[in-house]
Design a protein around this motif. Structure first.
Motif, PDB file in Angstrom:
ATOM      1  N   ASP A 138       0.825  -1.219   0.000  1.00  0.00           N
ATOM      2  CA  ASP A 138       0.000   0.000   0.000  1.00  0.00           C
ATOM      3  C   ASP A 138       0.853   1.261   0.000  1.00  0.00           C
ATOM      4  N   ASP A 139       2.111   1.131   0.425  1.00  0.00           N
ATOM      5  CA  ASP A 139       2.992   2.296   0.483  1.00  0.00           C
ATOM      6  C   ASP A 139       3.718   2.552  -0.835  1.00  0.00           C
ATOM      7  N   ILE A 140       3.594   1.623  -1.794  1.00  0.00           N
ATOM      8  CA  ILE A 140       4.282   1.765  -3.073  1.00  0.00           C
ATOM      9  C   ILE A 140       3.514   2.730  -3.960  1.00  0.00           C
ATOM     10  N   ILE A 141       4.214   3.705  -4.504  1.00  0.00           N
ATOM     11  CA  ILE A 141       3.603   4.680  -5.409  1.00  0.00           C
ATOM     12  C   ILE A 141       4.016   4.341  -6.835  1.00  0.00           C
ATOM     13  N   LYS A 142       3.043   4.217  -7.727  1.00  0.00           N
ATOM     14  CA  LYS A 142       3.313   3.898  -9.121  1.00  0.00           C
ATOM     15  C   LYS A 142       3.453   5.197  -9.903  1.00  0.00           C
ATOM     16  N   GLY A 143       4.581   5.355 -10.565  1.00  0.00           N
ATOM     17  CA  GLY A 143       4.818   6.593 -11.298  1.00  0.00           C
ATOM     18  C   GLY A 143       5.520   6.359 -12.610  1.00  0.00           C
ATOM     19  N   TYR A 144       5.479   7.368 -13.469  1.00  0.00           N
ATOM     20  CA  TYR A 144       6.118   7.301 -14.783  1.00  0.00           C
ATOM     21  C   TYR A 144       6.985   8.540 -14.961  1.00  0.00           C
ATOM     22  N   GLU A 145       8.269   8.331 -15.273  1.00  0.00           N
ATOM     23  CA  GLU A 145       9.193   9.454 -15.469  1.00  0.00           C
ATOM     24  C   GLU A 145       9.078   9.947 -16.916  1.00  0.00           C
ATOM     25  N   TYR A 146       8.367  11.074 -17.109  1.00  0.00           N
ATOM     26  CA  TYR A 146       8.170  11.597 -18.456  1.00  0.00           C
ATOM     27  C   TYR A 146       9.278  12.562 -18.861  1.00  0.00           C
ATOM     28  N   LYS A 175      13.419  13.915 -17.099  1.00  0.00           N
ATOM     29  CA  LYS A 175      14.385  13.583 -16.055  1.00  0.00           C
ATOM     30  C   LYS A 175      13.956  14.192 -14.726  1.00  0.00           C
ATOM     31  N   ASN A 176      13.800  13.331 -13.729  1.00  0.00           N
ATOM     32  CA  ASN A 176      13.411  13.702 -12.368  1.00  0.00           C
ATOM     33  C   ASN A 176      11.998  14.288 -12.270  1.00  0.00           C
ATOM     34  N   LYS A 177      11.188  14.102 -13.317  1.00  0.00           N
ATOM     35  CA  LYS A 177       9.796  14.546 -13.275  1.00  0.00           C
ATOM     36  C   LYS A 177       8.898  13.327 -13.474  1.00  0.00           C
ATOM     37  N   TYR A 178       8.001  13.109 -12.520  1.00  0.00           N
ATOM     38  CA  TYR A 178       7.179  11.908 -12.534  1.00  0.00           C
ATOM     39  C   TYR A 178       5.694  12.271 -12.479  1.00  0.00           C
ATOM     40  N   VAL A 179       4.897  11.466 -13.105  1.00  0.00           N
ATOM     41  CA  VAL A 179       3.461  11.533 -12.916  1.00  0.00           C
ATOM     42  C   VAL A 179       3.065  10.251 -12.190  1.00  0.00           C
TER      43      VAL A 179
END
Length: 207
Positions: free
Chosen positions: A3-11, A13-17
């Protein structure tokens, strides 16, 4: 914790959605949440290298008859069903493989996930007598496969060694008599010995 894992995509460098589980579920169609069959193929048409993991396939309540019809139809024709579903965050190719008492869902690698053979083995010219001896060796060692006859012997030795350490004893080296498994042999060594034994006969025949 999951539950603590955050799913993100690096679009950049160093910027994630980031994506929440609810948002991920929203983009899944009903088809993504079920196993949908694409086609049927012969069992022999799928190379073993594509198989990844095995799962037991079980029918939903009310679908038992359709499940059994599919299993028997596939088994009688020696065919598999090729299907797709979403597992986790990726769409998986799946083979529904019929057994005598059920179906196995085998996930497949996609073609671009298969690594190339690091080194190709050259095709060697074989003498008929050599090949006949190899076939004879295979035939002599052929018997029905019974899964219960095999176990991880190394893990048993490892557990025994751990218990010895816990009890304050030294770990003793395992006695290796060269043939610890009784009738287990090195196939390549056996073939090589067979070839060496055939050498004088071949020469005698050529003289």
């Amino acid at each position: 914790m999951p539950d603590d894992i955050i799913k993100g995509y690096e679009y950049e460098k160093n910027k994630y959605v980031t994506m929440t589980n609810d948002e991920i579920e929203k983009i899944k169609t009903k088809k993504d949440k079920t196993i949908h069959i694409i086609q049927f193929s012969k069992m022999t048409e799928i190379d073993m290298i594509y198989y990844e993991k095995d799962y037991y396939a079980v029918p939903e309540v009310g679908a038992e008859k359709a499940f059994e019809l599919l299993r028997q139809a596939l088994l009688s024709q020696k065919k598999i069903a090729l299907a797709k579903t979403v597992i986790g965050q990726s769409e998986k190719l799946i083979v529904l493989y019929p057994l005598k008492d059920g179906l196995i869902a085998k996930t497949l690698y996609y073609e671009d996930e298969i690594a190339e053979i690091p080194k190709k083995v050259p095709k060697m010219a074989l003498d008929k007598n050599e090949l006949d001896m190899a076939k004879m060796l295979v035939e002599n060692m052929t018997k029905p496969f019974i899964a219960a006859e095999y176990k991880d012997e190394y893990q048993e030795r490892l557990r025994n060694a751990i218990m010895q350490k816990i009890q304050g004893n030294d770990v003793l080296a395992v006695e290796d008599n060269g043939n610890p498994a009784g009738n287990v042999i090195d196939l390549m060594e056996a073939l090589q010995k067979s070839l060496e034994m055939s050498g004088p006969h071949k020469k005698a025949g050529n003289e």
